[in-house]
Design an enzyme around this catalytic site. Structure first.
Site, PDB file in Angstrom:
ATOM      1  N   ASP A  63       1.501  -8.848  -5.111  1.00 32.48           N
ATOM      2  CA  ASP A  63       1.746  -8.504  -3.713  1.00 32.48           C
ATOM      3  C   ASP A  63       2.323  -7.098  -3.670  1.00 32.48           C
ATOM      4  OD1 ASP A  63       2.194  -8.708  -0.906  1.00 32.48           O
ATOM      5  OD2 ASP A  63       4.272  -9.256  -1.310  1.00 32.48           O
ATOM      6  N   TYR A  68       6.402   0.228  -0.787  1.00 28.97           N
ATOM      7  CA  TYR A  68       7.194  -0.039  -1.988  1.00 28.97           C
ATOM      8  C   TYR A  68       7.277   1.177  -2.914  1.00 28.97           C
ATOM      9  CZ  TYR A  68       6.335  -4.925  -0.608  1.00 28.97           C
ATOM     10  OH  TYR A  68       6.224  -6.116   0.064  1.00 28.97           O
ATOM     11  N   LYS A  98      -0.620  -3.587   1.610  1.00 28.11           N
ATOM     12  CA  LYS A  98      -0.351  -3.617   3.044  1.00 28.11           C
ATOM     13  C   LYS A  98      -0.209  -2.201   3.605  1.00 28.11           C
ATOM     14  CE  LYS A  98       2.912  -7.118   1.914  1.00 28.11           C
ATOM     15  NZ  LYS A  98       2.840  -6.672   0.605  1.00 28.11           N
ATOM     16  N   HIS A 129       1.609  -4.645   7.325  1.00 29.65           N
ATOM     17  CA  HIS A 129       2.892  -5.046   6.767  1.00 29.65           C
ATOM     18  C   HIS A 129       3.834  -5.578   7.850  1.00 29.65           C
ATOM     19  CE1 HIS A 129       5.579  -4.270   3.094  1.00 29.65           C
ATOM     20  NE2 HIS A 129       6.161  -5.169   3.841  1.00 29.65           N
TER      21      HIS A 129
END
Length: 158
Positions: A63, A68, A98, A129
């Site tokens: 994921d 990130y 995402k 997201h």
């Protein structure tokens, strides 16, 4: 004959796969099998930990998200697992990424960035997201603020 007991608990995923494989995946409406659990990669920057999730713990889903800021590390781990270590084939992994809320004005470009950062030809799933659209505003003093964008969520994927 009796079945021998596993010698090490760190390989327990093998037992789980053999006894309950039908419960480890959800079949999507397009026929793809999506693992029911996956490794969330938020704040993960250690490639060895990311690799061990697949090679030692049996994870089949990563994921990811552009937010990130680690898609390059995750991509390198995937590349090593497939090409160098030959532990798994790409088609046996389910990779999710995402689009972040300040990227929704150009989802295609955001998706292509994620593909490039991950070093992949395709994603198995690409999501919004957060269900909000904003524009990022860089201040002259280096600060960052966000302004609500009026793009309706259903228009993002057109």
């Amino acid at each position: 004959p009796k079945t021998p007991k596993p010698q090490s608990s760190h390989k327990s995923y093998v037992i789980m796969e053999s006894k309950a494989a039908k419960n480890l995946y959800t079949v999507l409406n397009n026929g793809m099998k999506m693992p029911r659990f996956g490794l969330g990669t938020y704040h993960m920057h250690d490639m060895q930990t990311i690799k061990k999730a697949v090679s030692e713990q049996g994870y089949r889903m990563y994921d990811c998200a552009s937010y990130y800021k680690n898609e390059e590390v995750v991509g390198e781990a995937i590349h090593e697992l497939i090409e160098k270590d030959k532990v798994i084939a790409r088609e046996d992994l389910f990779v999710v990424s995402k689009v972040w809320w300040d990227e929704v004005s150009d989802v295609e470009a955001a998706c292509k960035r994620s593909l490039k950062n991950l070093g992949l030809d395709y994603l198995d799933c690409y999501l919004i997201h957060w269900p909000v659209a904003v524009n990022k505003i860089d201040g002259e003093d280096g600060s960052v603020t966000y302004e609500r964008n009026n793009i309706p969520m259903h228009k993002i994927w057109e």
